[in-house]
Design a protein around this motif. Structure first.
Motif, PDB file in Angstrom:
ATOM      1  N   MET A  54     -13.907  18.362  50.100  1.00 40.77           N
ATOM      2  CA  MET A  54     -12.578  18.930  49.935  1.00 40.77           C
ATOM      3  C   MET A  54     -11.560  17.983  50.588  1.00 40.77           C
ATOM      4  O   MET A  54     -11.416  17.948  51.791  1.00 40.77           O
ATOM      5  CB  MET A  54     -12.547  20.296  50.631  1.00 40.77           C
ATOM      6  CG  MET A  54     -11.489  21.205  50.099  1.00 40.77           C
ATOM      7  SD  MET A  54     -11.578  22.789  50.944  1.00 40.77           S
ATOM      8  CE  MET A  54     -13.246  23.294  50.588  1.00 40.77           C
ATOM      9  N   PRO A  79     -11.361  24.955  46.233  1.00 41.98           N
ATOM     10  CA  PRO A  79     -12.825  24.976  46.385  1.00 41.98           C
ATOM     11  C   PRO A  79     -13.522  25.135  45.029  1.00 41.98           C
ATOM     12  O   PRO A  79     -13.073  25.911  44.181  1.00 41.98           O
ATOM     13  CB  PRO A  79     -13.072  26.204  47.273  1.00 41.98           C
ATOM     14  CG  PRO A  79     -11.793  26.412  48.012  1.00 41.98           C
ATOM     15  CD  PRO A  79     -10.706  25.992  47.052  1.00 41.98           C
ATOM     16  N   THR A  80     -14.595  24.390  44.838  1.00 41.10           N
ATOM     17  CA  THR A  80     -15.297  24.401  43.544  1.00 41.10           C
ATOM     18  C   THR A  80     -15.684  25.813  43.116  1.00 41.10           C
ATOM     19  O   THR A  80     -15.611  26.159  41.935  1.00 41.10           O
ATOM     20  CB  THR A  80     -16.561  23.521  43.643  1.00 41.10           C
ATOM     21  OG1 THR A  80     -16.168  22.237  44.122  1.00 41.10           O
ATOM     22  CG2 THR A  80     -17.242  23.377  42.304  1.00 41.10           C
ATOM     23  N   PHE A  81     -16.070  26.636  44.073  1.00 40.13           N
ATOM     24  CA  PHE A  81     -16.504  28.010  43.753  1.00 40.13           C
ATOM     25  C   PHE A  81     -15.380  28.796  43.062  1.00 40.13           C
ATOM     26  O   PHE A  81     -15.653  29.734  42.308  1.00 40.13           O
ATOM     27  CB  PHE A  81     -16.905  28.716  45.055  1.00 40.13           C
ATOM     28  CG  PHE A  81     -17.497  30.090  44.874  1.00 40.13           C
ATOM     29  CD1 PHE A  81     -18.767  30.258  44.347  1.00 40.13           C
ATOM     30  CD2 PHE A  81     -16.799  31.223  45.264  1.00 40.13           C
ATOM     31  CE1 PHE A  81     -19.326  31.518  44.200  1.00 40.13           C
ATOM     32  CE2 PHE A  81     -17.343  32.489  45.134  1.00 40.13           C
ATOM     33  CZ  PHE A  81     -18.611  32.635  44.592  1.00 40.13           C
ATOM     34  N   LEU A  82     -14.131  28.396  43.292  1.00 41.46           N
ATOM     35  CA  LEU A  82     -12.996  29.152  42.740  1.00 41.46           C
ATOM     36  C   LEU A  82     -12.366  28.469  41.530  1.00 41.46           C
ATOM     37  O   LEU A  82     -11.391  28.986  40.982  1.00 41.46           O
ATOM     38  CB  LEU A  82     -11.915  29.343  43.816  1.00 41.46           C
ATOM     39  CG  LEU A  82     -12.317  30.152  45.051  1.00 41.46           C
ATOM     40  CD1 LEU A  82     -11.137  30.238  46.022  1.00 41.46           C
ATOM     41  CD2 LEU A  82     -12.773  31.551  44.658  1.00 41.46           C
ATOM     42  N   ASP A  83     -12.920  27.348  41.090  1.00 40.93           N
ATOM     43  CA  ASP A  83     -12.159  26.588  40.090  1.00 40.93           C
ATOM     44  C   ASP A  83     -12.162  27.215  38.707  1.00 40.93           C
ATOM     45  O   ASP A  83     -11.448  26.732  37.825  1.00 40.93           O
ATOM     46  CB  ASP A  83     -12.587  25.114  40.059  1.00 40.93           C
ATOM     47  CG  ASP A  83     -14.024  24.918  39.615  1.00 40.93           C
ATOM     48  OD1 ASP A  83     -14.657  25.898  39.188  1.00 40.93           O
ATOM     49  OD2 ASP A  83     -14.512  23.783  39.714  1.00 40.93           O
ATOM     50  N   ALA A  84     -12.940  28.270  38.492  1.00 42.99           N
ATOM     51  CA  ALA A  84     -12.867  28.986  37.217  1.00 42.99           C
ATOM     52  C   ALA A  84     -12.265  30.381  37.401  1.00 42.99           C
ATOM     53  O   ALA A  84     -12.300  31.197  36.482  1.00 42.99           O
ATOM     54  CB  ALA A  84     -14.256  29.102  36.596  1.00 42.99           C
TER      55      ALA A  84
END
Lengths: 125, 169
Positions: A1, A84-89
């Protein structure tokens, strides 16, 4: 990040949360215009309406109602993060560019394109 | 010593690395869960959660952990358990810890009521998750007995895939 560059943001305080816009994406503020096709940011993001509407003219001739207390802030590099990647969708593609911290709050830094098209459906409580 | 080193040590002491796997066991309310030790970055006290718009209830927001915003994952809410009123803003009453999980370029703070500790389990003792609820079986593909507790062994890939927020167009 990784951190991104220092920047000026328009910080919008809604009832129940905050949003931020890059100051370069906000062309003008207005108090007495009619909402354009973009409608209301509060409605799009599921916030309560903190105040009488203020209208933001965004880059690309997009006019949107904010219903928020508006603050111009300049944030240090350490207060702006990539998503954060977990939230990118979690939001429609391109809507949320970064996360930013100002005072006690953390807000998504949104793009002017959030006013285009239909808003996503909010998750049930 | 990192969790990775502790996990390796747990295997090495027994000299049978193929037959032992090390897990971090924790509780969400009364439910015992475990995650592979290799996927655990750290355990911290739960801190305030900053809500973000349009996220599902099991992802109540982000929390600052060592100066970076981590998505908070409330598995208890995802499972539908009712653990009481909020004490820490945005979290349930007995949410005391964040188990920071790092896997497949994703890092999340998993809410835990209690951290039991690292446990080396014999691979032969891991069973099919027949006693787990249907919903729990979506993220846990093994179970094991530890004393009186039935521990659901969570597959980190399944956990992140099942709980990752996706907007509905």
């Amino acid at each position: 990040m990784s951190e991104v560059s220092r920047r000026r943001l328009v910080w919008l305080h809604f009832q129940g949360g905050c949003l931020a816009l890059d100051a370069d994406d906000v062309v003008a503020f207005a108090a007495d215009e009619q909402p354009g096709e973009g409608g209301s940011l509060a409605a799009r993001f599921g916030f309560g309406q903190e105040s009488m509407p203020r209208y933001l003219r965004l880059r690309g001739e997009r006019l949107v109602a904010a219903h928020a207390a508006v603050e111009i802030v300049e944030l240090a590099r350490s207060d702006i993060w990539t998503l954060p990647t977990f939230l990118d969708a979690a939001w429609p593609a391109g809507w949320v560019r970064h996360l930013a911290r100002h005072g006690e709050g953390i807000a998504p830094v949104i793009a002017p394109t959030v006013v285009d098209g239909e808003p996503p459906r909010a998750h049930p409580p | 010593m990192t969790f990775h080193q502790m996990a390796a040590e747990g295997s090495a002491v027994r000299g049978d690395e193929d037959r032992i796997s090390t897990w971090l066991v924790f509780q969400i309310a009364r439910q015992h869960l475990a995650l592979p030790a290799r996927d655990i970055e750290e355990i911290t006290a739960a801190t305030e959660v900053e809500p973000l718009p349009l996220l599902p209830p099991h992802v109540p927001g982000v929390a600052l952990v060592r100066g970076r915003p981590l998505p908070v994952l409330d598995i208890g809410r995802w499972l539908g358990s009712d653990t009481g009123r909020a004490a820490t803003p945005g979290l349930e009453a007995d949410s005391s810890y964040f188990v920071v999980v790092q896997h497949d370029q994703m890092t999340v703070a998993v809410v835990a009521s209690r951290v039991v500790g690292l446990r080396p389990f014999r691979v032969d003792d891991l069973a099919a998750p027949e006693a787990l609820s249907k919903r729990l079986r979506r993220i846990a593909n093994r179970q094991v007995r530890e004393g009186d507790a039935l521990v659901a062994l969570v597959d980190t890939s399944l956990l992140l895939a099942q709980t990752r927020p996706r907007h509905e167009p």
